[in-house]
Design a protein around this motif. Structure first.
Motif, PDB file in Angstrom:
ATOM      1  N   GLY A  16       0.828  -1.214   0.000  1.00 52.12           N
ATOM      2  CA  GLY A  16       0.000   0.000   0.000  1.00 52.12           C
ATOM      3  C   GLY A  16       0.856   1.255   0.000  1.00 52.12           C
ATOM      4  N   ALA A  17       1.914   1.218   0.800  1.00 56.79           N
ATOM      5  CA  ALA A  17       2.764   2.419   0.912  1.00 56.79           C
ATOM      6  C   ALA A  17       3.464   2.710  -0.403  1.00 56.79           C
ATOM      7  N   LYS A  18       3.815   1.658  -1.147  1.00 56.42           N
ATOM      8  CA  LYS A  18       4.499   1.869  -2.434  1.00 56.42           C
ATOM      9  C   LYS A  18       3.594   2.603  -3.421  1.00 56.42           C
ATOM     10  N   LEU A  19       2.336   2.138  -3.513  1.00 63.28           N
ATOM     11  CA  LEU A  19       1.429   2.814  -4.450  1.00 63.28           C
ATOM     12  C   LEU A  19       1.075   4.200  -3.925  1.00 63.28           C
ATOM     13  N   ALA A  20       0.990   4.351  -2.617  1.00 63.03           N
ATOM     14  CA  ALA A  20       0.729   5.678  -2.035  1.00 63.03           C
ATOM     15  C   ALA A  20       1.815   6.649  -2.482  1.00 63.03           C
ATOM     16  N   LEU A  21       3.061   6.169  -2.519  1.00 61.98           N
ATOM     17  CA  LEU A  21       4.160   7.034  -2.962  1.00 61.98           C
ATOM     18  C   LEU A  21       4.016   7.358  -4.452  1.00 61.98           C
ATOM     19  N   GLY A  22       3.608   6.373  -5.229  1.00 63.18           N
ATOM     20  CA  GLY A  22       3.384   6.616  -6.660  1.00 63.18           C
ATOM     21  C   GLY A  22       2.302   7.666  -6.881  1.00 63.18           C
ATOM     22  N   LEU A  23       1.233   7.555  -6.101  1.00 68.99           N
ATOM     23  CA  LEU A  23       0.133   8.529  -6.213  1.00 68.99           C
ATOM     24  C   LEU A  23       0.602   9.907  -5.739  1.00 68.99           C
ATOM     25  N   ALA A  24       1.465   9.920  -4.720  1.00 69.92           N
ATOM     26  CA  ALA A  24       1.982  11.207  -4.211  1.00 69.92           C
ATOM     27  C   ALA A  24       2.870  11.883  -5.253  1.00 69.92           C
ATOM     28  N   LYS A  25       3.545  11.054  -6.062  1.00 67.63           N
ATOM     29  CA  LYS A  25       4.379  11.636  -7.137  1.00 67.63           C
ATOM     30  C   LYS A  25       3.511  12.125  -8.297  1.00 67.63           C
ATOM     31  N   LEU A  26       2.337  11.516  -8.478  1.00 67.62           N
ATOM     32  CA  LEU A  26       1.464  11.838  -9.611  1.00 67.62           C
ATOM     33  C   LEU A  26       0.613  13.061  -9.335  1.00 67.62           C
ATOM     34  N   LEU A  27       0.140  13.188  -8.103  1.00 66.67           N
ATOM     35  CA  LEU A  27      -0.895  14.183  -7.794  1.00 66.67           C
ATOM     36  C   LEU A  27      -0.355  15.328  -6.934  1.00 66.67           C
ATOM     37  N   PRO A  28      -0.951  16.526  -7.082  1.00 71.70           N
ATOM     38  CA  PRO A  28      -0.620  17.598  -6.129  1.00 71.70           C
ATOM     39  C   PRO A  28      -0.991  17.120  -4.715  1.00 71.70           C
ATOM     40  N   PRO A  29      -0.213  17.507  -3.698  1.00 72.63           N
ATOM     41  CA  PRO A  29      -0.446  16.987  -2.346  1.00 72.63           C
ATOM     42  C   PRO A  29      -1.880  17.145  -1.849  1.00 72.63           C
ATOM     43  N   ASP A  30      -2.524  18.263  -2.225  1.00 72.35           N
ATOM     44  CA  ASP A  30      -3.890  18.490  -1.686  1.00 72.35           C
ATOM     45  C   ASP A  30      -4.940  17.684  -2.449  1.00 72.35           C
ATOM     46  N   GLN A  31      -4.487  16.828  -3.395  1.00 69.11           N
ATOM     47  CA  GLN A  31      -5.479  15.996  -4.107  1.00 69.11           C
ATOM     48  C   GLN A  31      -5.317  14.524  -3.810  1.00 69.11           C
ATOM     49  N   LEU A  32      -4.614  14.231  -2.695  1.00 70.90           N
ATOM     50  CA  LEU A  32      -4.450  12.814  -2.335  1.00 70.90           C
ATOM     51  C   LEU A  32      -4.727  12.648  -0.848  1.00 70.90           C
ATOM     52  N   ALA A  33      -5.654  11.749  -0.540  1.00 72.63           N
ATOM     53  CA  ALA A  33      -5.916  11.383   0.862  1.00 72.63           C
ATOM     54  C   ALA A  33      -5.733   9.873   0.967  1.00 72.63           C
ATOM     55  N   ILE A  34      -4.938   9.454   1.933  1.00 74.44           N
ATOM     56  CA  ILE A  34      -4.673   8.016   2.117  1.00 74.44           C
ATOM     57  C   ILE A  34      -5.277   7.587   3.442  1.00 74.44           C
ATOM     58  N   VAL A  35      -6.173   6.606   3.377  1.00 67.67           N
ATOM     59  CA  VAL A  35      -6.750   6.037   4.604  1.00 67.67           C
ATOM     60  C   VAL A  35      -5.978   4.762   4.907  1.00 67.67           C
ATOM     61  N   ALA A  36      -5.396   4.692   6.095  1.00 71.06           N
ATOM     62  CA  ALA A  36      -4.571   3.525   6.453  1.00 71.06           C
ATOM     63  C   ALA A  36      -5.293   2.656   7.477  1.00 71.06           C
ATOM     64  N   ASN A  37      -5.007   1.373   7.365  1.00 73.54           N
ATOM     65  CA  ASN A  37      -5.515   0.375   8.310  1.00 73.54           C
ATOM     66  C   ASN A  37      -4.876   0.616   9.681  1.00 73.54           C
ATOM     67  N   THR A  38      -5.679   0.472  10.727  1.00 72.57           N
ATOM     68  CA  THR A  38      -5.115   0.623  12.089  1.00 72.57           C
ATOM     69  C   THR A  38      -5.357  -0.633  12.934  1.00 72.57           C
ATOM     70  N   ALA A  39      -5.810  -1.709  12.275  1.00 69.08           N
ATOM     71  CA  ALA A  39      -6.107  -2.922  13.054  1.00 69.08           C
ATOM     72  C   ALA A  39      -4.843  -3.710  13.406  1.00 69.08           C
ATOM     73  N   ASP A  40      -3.687  -3.275  12.831  1.00 69.61           N
ATOM     74  CA  ASP A  40      -2.388  -3.883  13.205  1.00 69.61           C
ATOM     75  C   ASP A  40      -1.794  -3.150  14.404  1.00 69.61           C
ATOM     76  N   ASP A  41      -2.433  -2.068  14.822  1.00 67.90           N
ATOM     77  CA  ASP A  41      -1.852  -1.244  15.891  1.00 67.90           C
ATOM     78  C   ASP A  41      -1.837  -2.037  17.184  1.00 67.90           C
ATOM     79  N   PHE A  42      -0.827  -1.785  17.998  1.00 66.88           N
ATOM     80  CA  PHE A  42      -0.821  -2.383  19.341  1.00 66.88           C
ATOM     81  C   PHE A  42       0.119  -1.585  20.231  1.00 66.88           C
ATOM     82  N   CYS A  43      -0.058  -1.809  21.548  1.00 64.91           N
ATOM     83  CA  CYS A  43       0.808  -1.118  22.494  1.00 64.91           C
ATOM     84  C   CYS A  43       1.921  -2.108  22.851  1.00 64.91           C
ATOM     85  N   HIS A  44       3.158  -1.734  22.590  1.00 64.90           N
ATOM     86  CA  HIS A  44       4.263  -2.677  22.802  1.00 64.90           C
ATOM     87  C   HIS A  44       5.353  -1.982  23.632  1.00 64.90           C
TER      88      HIS A  44
END
Ligand code: FO1
Length: 315
Positions: A16-44
């Motif tokens: 996901g992060a790789k394509l997010a970077l590709g989209l960030a290179k393609l689009l002006p910053p204010d035209q890209l919103a990335i929603v990330a999964n948080t179900a891997d989050d944990f307190c460690h």
């Protein structure tokens, strides 16, 4: 002047992060919103870790350890070495600079800020101009079932290196989770395109789609929902997608991915090596775009982002 609609990318994990970077290179910053999964989050070790948010944030900030797929480049491991000397847990590697991120996040939480506010402040500090949005501010935690035990996600993914076959996945807390405010706003703002990144459909994309109200709101958007297959030529590029499909008794192929997403997506981007399966996917009513989906360098990431953008216009 109306604000130009944003491309909404749903992302988790390394692909996901790789394509997010590709989209960030393609689009002006204010035209890209990335929603990330948080179900891997944990307190460690007392630190609130948000792997999928941090992988995208570090990647867009140009700070990520690209080969490793997570964490920071030029990292040092003094804390881990000292923890080992004390007999502490070191199976989940927390680098010294990475700990600064988790400490800042914990301080924001202690000030009563939400995960999305904390993420916005961290992105601002690191100079990330694209909008990085956690799928929810609530606690949702993935567990996977192996033989007869339920494992927390990072225990399975990191400590056990995805070795056990899994037969079931659950997202604890999902039924009472709400989309984050910015996620809801992005859905209401009629996105110009909706792109499901080549992330693991079961543990990276599903948590985002399963949040109550998200799927209906996604389907109400005029933009088509386009996914990039994380399976290429019967293999996952990285991570446990293929072994999970086996465990879940699904065909490990782009057809298997299309079938899994069939009630959600309008289009699927598949690799040129899978072109012979395009007809079977189109027979399901899903449009197919054939592209080189293996992202080995920055140009590949930009090219794939361009293919996704063009594909979005073909509906
Ligand atoms: N992945 C590993 O395989 N080993 C690790 O020690 C590890 C540490 C780690 C620390 C911070 C962070 O944000 C991510 C980390 N990851 C590690 C990756 C993480 O487990 C995965 O990126 C996601 O959970 C799955 O996409």
């Amino acid at each position: 002047m109306t604000k130009k609609a944003k491309v909404l990318a749903l992302s988790g994990g390394v692909g996901g992060a790789k394509l997010a970077l590709g989209l960030a290179k393609l689009l002006p910053p204010d035209q890209l919103a990335i929603v990330a999964n948080t179900a891997d989050d944990f307190c460690h070790l007392g630190f609130p870790v948000s792997p999928d948010l941090d992988t995208v944030m570090y990647t867009l900030a140009g700070l990520s350890n690209a080969e490793q797929g997570w964490g920071l480049a030029n990292e040092t491991w003094q804390f881990m070495d000292a923890t080992e000397a004390l007999g502490g847990e070191t199976w989940f590697r927390l680098g010294d600079r990475d700990i600064a991120t988790h400490t800042a996040r914990r301080q924001y939480f202690d000030q009563g800020l939400t995960l999305e506010k904390a993420t916005a402040l961290l992105c601002e500090a690191l100079g990330v101009e694209q909008q990085l949005i956690p799928m929810t501010n609530d606690t949702v935690s993935t567990q996977v079932r192996t033989d007869n035990a339920w494992l927390d996600f990072q225990d399975y993914f990191v400590r056990q290196q995805c070795q056990p076959m899994i037969s079931e996945i659950r997202f604890n807390g999902m039924e009472s989770a709400a989309p984050s405010i910015a996620f809801d706003a992005a859905l209401a703002a009629e996105p110009a395109a909706i792109i499901i990144c080549p992330s693991n459909p079961f543990v990276s994309v599903d948590p985002i789609l399963r949040i109550p109200s998200v799927l209906p709101k996604l389907k109400q958007c005029r933009a088509p929902i386009v996914a990039v297959s994380p399976i290429v030529n019967g293999r996952a590029i990285k991570g446990p997608t293929a072994s999970m499909m086996k465990g879940l008794e699904m065909p490990v192929s782009v057809v298997g991915v299309a079938n899994y997403y069939r009630d959600i997506i309008d289009g699927l981007v598949i690799d040129s090596s899978d072109a012979d399966q395009a007809k079977a996917i189109e027979a399901m009513g899903i449009k197919v775009k054939i592209a080189d989906t293996i992202m080995s360098n920055e140009q590949d990431k930009l090219n794939l982002a361009e293919h996704c953008w063009q594909f979005n216009k073909e509906f």
